[in-house]
Structures are given as structure tokens and as C-alpha cells.
Enzyme design. Structure first.
Site, PDB file in Angstrom:
ATOM      1  CB  SER A  40      -1.031  -0.321   1.005  1.00 44.05           C
ATOM      2  OG  SER A  40      -0.596   0.473   2.446  1.00 44.05           O
ATOM      3  CE  LYS A  80      -2.751   2.313   4.528  1.00 49.62           C
ATOM      4  NZ  LYS A  80      -2.156   1.622   3.836  1.00 49.62           N
TER       5      LYS A  80
END
Length: 186
Positions: A40, A80
Site C-alpha cells: 500500500s 500511510k
């Protein structure tokens, strides 16, 4: 003679105990090693990369746009990138980030965008309210996305949503390699 051996043993144990306490304190309050699990955050962090989470940043609680953070997402910790801060409206149009209607450059994505072979965009068009139902990011929250925008479970996912700042474990800003006994983040 026996008493002398016991005293020498105690003298050896003291610095070892102090060193263990010191190491645990550093790991608990200052730095925590983690391993990136999944794609990700590609190309910034690859699956298997080892990263140190700077927990001092959590104590200061100053997060800026583009910081890469690790946060508690329930059963897992996620890594993230922060793209939206409290009080801001964010949107994407034609692969460009807009914050309060002003375009922002994301240079860390340019090479990844060039490698797209389908001619599409890396980040789909959206507005904050489409994912969160809010016009601006509330105080105490962050909007985060993975750099691999097509394959990331992040603030666009209703199960993740906006990230409360008290769930942030710290900034991920140091990569290293040899390490055992470390946490896993997605």
C-alpha cells in the site's frame, strides 16, 4: 570467598539491568521498529521494508502534510501518508490533490504515475465529503492515503476513515535493515 563472588555477580547484574531498562524505555517512548507488510505504500516503502517509528513526534503532536505515519487501526497498525489536516477540505481531480481548492504537488508519486500502463489515474477523483460525509476534516483527525493509491486501505475506506490523532503511534522516517522481534504494519 563465596561472599566475594556474590558481590561480583551483583556488580555485573546492575549495568545489565540498567541497560535493559534503558533499551525498553527507548523502544516504548522514543523509537519502535516495524516491518512494512503489503504494497500500500509502494514505491516509498516496499513489502518487507524495515522502518523505525519516531514516537517523539506523537508527543509533540505536530503532523504535516506528506508526513508518513504509523497508526493503530484496531487489530493492525497501518503506515500511510497524511494528505489532509484538521480544518481542510481535500479533493482529487485528474490525479491532482486539492486542499481548500488549491492544487498541491505530490512529487513522491510522479515516477509511479509514469509507470501506469493503462493510461488511467493513480488516484481516482473524489471529494472529502464523498468518503467521510464531512465538508472539512474535524479537529483532532487526519486524512491519510497509501502511496499505492489503487491498492491501499486508507481514509477512503469506511473501515479506516479519518484517523484520530490519538491513534497515531508516530512518524515513520527512518529505514534500516537488520532487526529481529519487530512489529508489522500494513
Amino acid at each position: 570467598m563465596k561472599k566475594e563472588n556474590k558481590k561480583e555477580f551483583i556488580e555485573w547484574i546492575k549495568p545489565i539491568v540498567v541497560a535493559i531498562i534503558f533499551a525498553l524505555a527507548i523502544r516504548t517512548f522514543i523509537f519502535t521498529p516495524i516491518v512494512v507488510d503489503g504494497a500500500s505504500m509502494m514505491p516509498t516503502y516496499e513489502d518487507g521494508d524495515k522502518v523505525i517509528v519516531n514516537k517523539i513526534s506523537k508527543q509533540i503532536a505536530e503532523y504535516e502534510r506528506y508526513d508518513v505515519i504509523v497508526f493503530d487501526a484496531g487489530e493492525d497498525n497501518y503506515i500511510k501518508r497524511v494528505i489532509g489536516l484538521p480544518g481542510e477540505h481535500i479533493a482529487y481531480k485528474d490525479d491532482i490533490l486539492y486542499v481548500n481548492r488549491e492544487p498541491y504537488v505530490e512529487p513522491y508519486l510522479e515516477e509511479y504515475k509514469k509507470k501506469l500502463i493503462d493510461g488511467g489515474t493513480l488516484t481516482e477523483d473524489f471529494r472529502l465529503e464523498e468518503y467521510t460525509g464531512k465538508l472539512t476534516i474535524p479537529d483532532g483527525y487526519l486524512f491519510v492515503v497509501g502511496d499505492n493509491r489503487r491498492h491501499s486501505s486508507d481514509s477512503r475506506d469506511p473501515e479506516v476513515g479519518l484517523i484520530p490523532m490519538d491513534k497515531v503511534l508516530g512518524k515513520a522516517n527512518i529505514i534500516f535493515y537488520p532487526l529481529d522481534n519487530i512489529g508489522i504494519v500494513k
